[in-house]
Motif scaffolding. Structure first.
Motif, PDB file in Angstrom:
ATOM      1  N   ALA A   1       1.570   6.890  -6.830  1.00 31.30           N
ATOM      2  CA  ALA A   1       0.692   7.733  -6.940  1.00 31.30           C
ATOM      3  C   ALA A   1       1.109   9.288  -6.792  1.00 31.30           C
ATOM      4  CB  ALA A   1      -0.617   7.459  -6.315  1.00 31.30           C
TER       5      ALA A   1
ATOM      6  N   LEU B   1       2.098   1.985  -3.626  1.00 29.24           N
ATOM      7  CA  LEU B   1       0.868   2.382  -4.530  1.00 29.24           C
ATOM      8  C   LEU B   1       0.935   3.906  -3.940  1.00 29.24           C
ATOM      9  CD1 LEU B   1      -1.885  -0.378  -3.967  1.00 29.24           C
ATOM     10  CD2 LEU B   1      -0.610   0.212  -6.182  1.00 29.24           C
TER      11      LEU B   1
ATOM     12  N   SER C   1       0.658  -1.354  -0.145  1.00 28.02           N
ATOM     13  CA  SER C   1       0.088  -0.060   0.064  1.00 28.02           C
ATOM     14  C   SER C   1       0.849   1.270   0.007  1.00 28.02           C
ATOM     15  CB  SER C   1      -0.869   0.018   1.107  1.00 28.02           C
ATOM     16  OG  SER C   1      -0.162   0.036   2.448  1.00 28.02           O
TER      17      SER C   1
ATOM     18  N   ILE D   1       0.199   6.166 -11.626  1.00 25.97           N
ATOM     19  CA  ILE D   1      -1.095   5.460 -10.953  1.00 25.97           C
ATOM     20  C   ILE D   1      -1.181   3.960 -11.235  1.00 25.97           C
ATOM     21  CG2 ILE D   1      -3.594   5.793 -10.572  1.00 25.97           C
ATOM     22  CD1 ILE D   1      -2.251   8.103  -9.940  1.00 25.97           C
ATOM     23  N   LEU D   2      -1.045   3.085 -10.468  1.00 23.02           N
ATOM     24  CA  LEU D   2      -1.374   1.716 -10.572  1.00 23.02           C
ATOM     25  C   LEU D   2      -2.339   1.122  -9.740  1.00 23.02           C
ATOM     26  CD1 LEU D   2       2.316   0.207 -10.500  1.00 23.02           C
ATOM     27  CD2 LEU D   2       0.676   0.250 -12.480  1.00 23.02           C
ATOM     28  N   SER D   3      -3.111   0.097 -10.063  1.00 23.48           N
ATOM     29  CA  SER D   3      -4.227  -0.424  -9.338  1.00 23.48           C
ATOM     30  C   SER D   3      -3.565  -1.565  -8.335  1.00 23.48           C
ATOM     31  CB  SER D   3      -5.026  -1.124 -10.147  1.00 23.48           C
ATOM     32  OG  SER D   3      -4.755  -2.167 -10.905  1.00 23.48           O
ATOM     33  N   LYS D   4      -4.070  -2.054  -7.396  1.00 20.31           N
ATOM     34  CA  LYS D   4      -3.498  -2.970  -6.558  1.00 20.31           C
ATOM     35  C   LYS D   4      -3.315  -4.303  -7.312  1.00 20.31           C
ATOM     36  CE  LYS D   4      -4.049  -4.610  -1.955  1.00 20.31           C
ATOM     37  NZ  LYS D   4      -4.945  -4.373  -0.439  1.00 20.31           N
ATOM     38  N   ALA D   5      -4.461  -4.602  -8.106  1.00 17.07           N
ATOM     39  CA  ALA D   5      -4.063  -5.737  -8.953  1.00 17.07           C
ATOM     40  C   ALA D   5      -2.973  -5.731  -9.943  1.00 17.07           C
ATOM     41  CB  ALA D   5      -5.496  -6.065  -9.785  1.00 17.07           C
ATOM     42  N   LYS D   6      -2.843  -4.573 -10.484  1.00 13.86           N
ATOM     43  CA  LYS D   6      -1.802  -4.620 -11.591  1.00 13.86           C
ATOM     44  C   LYS D   6      -0.325  -4.525 -10.821  1.00 13.86           C
ATOM     45  CE  LYS D   6       0.122  -3.423 -15.680  1.00 13.86           C
ATOM     46  NZ  LYS D   6       0.128  -4.093 -16.820  1.00 13.86           N
TER      47      LYS D   6
END
Length: 112
Positions: free
Chosen positions: A47, A43, A40, A52-57
């Motif tokens: 950001a 991420l 986290s 910007i990245l998603s947690k899944a990515k």
């Protein structure tokens, strides 16, 4: 009444220097920021710098080994320096000619 202490100039300078250095030595200790962050935190750091990245990515990138990370027990940990360096290396110039040519070639193949 206070007692008067007689001291030579060199001795007095040494005493004052020692006491002043004690005060400034304790205040000047640099606080080192810990380089290791959690998923986290990675991420949030990305950001903050505009990546910007998603947690899944991020999980997919770690599973494929495309992003620098380590495991601590069952947790993924990242180095701030390594993450920012990785993100910087992922960026491309806006007018990359090779990317434009590939897009045109794909488009021409689809139109046949």
């Amino acid at each position: 009444m206070s007692q008067i202490i007689v001291a030579e100039e060199d001795k007095l300078r040494a005493i004052v220097h020692e006491e002043v250095s004690k005060v400034f030595h304790t205040r000047q200790e640099p606080k080192t920021e810990i380089d290791t962050i959690t998923l986290s935190g990675a991420l949030a750091l990305l950001a903050e710098y505009g990546y910007i990245l998603s947690k899944a990515k991020l999980y997919k990138l770690t599973a494929s080994g495309n992003i620098p990370c380590r495991k601590f027990g069952q947790k993924l940990v990242f180095s701030r320096k390594d993450i920012l360096s990785w993100a910087e290396n992922q960026t491309k110039p806006k007018n990359d000619q090779s990317e434009v040519l590939l897009t045109l070639a794909r488009s021409a193949r689809r139109k046949k």
